[in-house]
Write a protein that holds these residues in place. Structure first.
Motif, short mmCIF file in Angstrom:
data_model
loop_
_atom_site.label_atom_id
_atom_site.label_comp_id
_atom_site.label_asym_id
_atom_site.label_seq_id
_atom_site.Cartn_x
_atom_site.Cartn_y
_atom_site.Cartn_z
N ALA A 3 44.76 102.76 65.87
CA ALA A 3 44.31 102.28 64.56
C ALA A 3 45.49 102.06 63.63
O ALA A 3 45.52 101.08 62.87
CB ALA A 3 43.33 103.28 63.95
N VAL A 4 46.48 102.95 63.67
CA VAL A 4 47.69 102.77 62.85
C VAL A 4 48.40 101.49 63.27
O VAL A 4 48.86 100.71 62.43
CB VAL A 4 48.62 103.99 62.98
N ALA A 5 48.46 101.26 64.58
CA ALA A 5 49.09 100.05 65.09
C ALA A 5 48.32 98.80 64.67
O ALA A 5 48.91 97.77 64.36
CB ALA A 5 49.22 100.12 66.61
N MET A 6 46.99 98.89 64.67
CA MET A 6 46.17 97.76 64.24
C MET A 6 46.57 97.30 62.85
O MET A 6 46.74 96.11 62.59
CB MET A 6 44.69 98.15 64.23
N VAL A 7 46.71 98.27 61.94
CA VAL A 7 47.07 97.93 60.55
C VAL A 7 48.46 97.31 60.52
O VAL A 7 48.70 96.32 59.80
CB VAL A 7 47.00 99.18 59.66
N ALA A 8 49.39 97.87 61.30
CA ALA A 8 50.75 97.33 61.33
C ALA A 8 50.77 95.89 61.81
O ALA A 8 51.64 95.10 61.42
CB ALA A 8 51.63 98.20 62.23
N LEU A 9 49.78 95.54 62.65
CA LEU A 9 49.71 94.19 63.21
C LEU A 9 48.82 93.26 62.39
O LEU A 9 48.52 92.15 62.80
CB LEU A 9 49.21 94.25 64.66
N GLY A 10 48.38 93.74 61.21
CA GLY A 10 47.67 92.86 60.29
C GLY A 10 46.18 93.03 60.20
O GLY A 10 45.52 92.32 59.43
#
Length: 206
Positions: A3-10
């Protein structure tokens, strides 16, 4: 971590849950610096050495996992995402066993919510007072058992069909930790409502 990565990817879908519930809970549980590192990653930082410099080994491992997911890009990460990841929640392998006996009652709540929505929007039909009373009794029992289901049911009865809106109404447990099981039950109820209406998958509901 996904989920943290999702946000980082937009994809900001899970950001509110992460910022307001998940990351503060992790910090309180001893994962000091995870929130700050996540914000730096969201800001575009990708240097693992710099991000992990002041973190304990376990938190640093988590940060490196996030960076690994970010490095996969949106296309690589997408196949790994399930409903839990999209909501910023960890997996709960026990939940299905817990909710299975509740599904007949969930279906009743769904029928009640759909009927109430139709009445509210003048789409025909009359309130099922007997059915509503049975649902209300069940909801009261669930609330006494610390399941937060009344507000999601009220929102669905009023026509809300947004997973994000339902999850935002689930407050933390008495100990301050996220009430993931109530959140999951709210999603199960949303899916039952959509099925009752002949709609699609709650995953696609904005």
């Amino acid at each position: 971590f996904k989920a943290v990565a999702m946000v980082a990817l937009g994809d900001n879908g899970p950001r509110s849950a992460l910022e307001n519930v998940r990351l503060p809970s992790m910090e309180a549980d001893g994962w000091k610096g995870m929130a700050g590192a996540s914000n730096r990653i969201w800001g575009g930082e990708r240097d693992a050495t710099a991000l992990c410099a002041s973190l304990d080994p376990n938190t640093a491992l988590f940060v490196r996992k996030v960076l690994g997911y970010v490095s996969m890009g949106t296309g690589g990460l997408a196949p790994l995402l399930d409903a839990d990841a999209r909501a910023g929640m960890p997996a709960d392998r026990e939940f299905e066993g817990i909710v299975a006996p509740l599904r007949p009652y969930v279906d009743r709540m769904a029928r009640s919510a759909v009927q109430q929505t139709r009445v509210s929007f003048g789409a025909g039909g009359a309130p099922d007072e007997e059915g509503a009373a049975e649902v209300n009794t069940f909801v009261e029992q669930m609330e006494k058992a610390n399941w937060q289901i009344r507000t999601p049911l009220d929102m669905l009865s009023a026509g809300v069909r947004s997973r994000e809106d339902l999850l935002e109404c689930i407050g933390p447990l008495g100990n301050g930790k996220p009430d993931d099981r109530s959140a999951r039950l709210a999603v199960v109820l949303l899916e039952a409502v959509l099925k009752e209406e002949g709609g699609g998958d709650a995953m696609d509901t904005a």
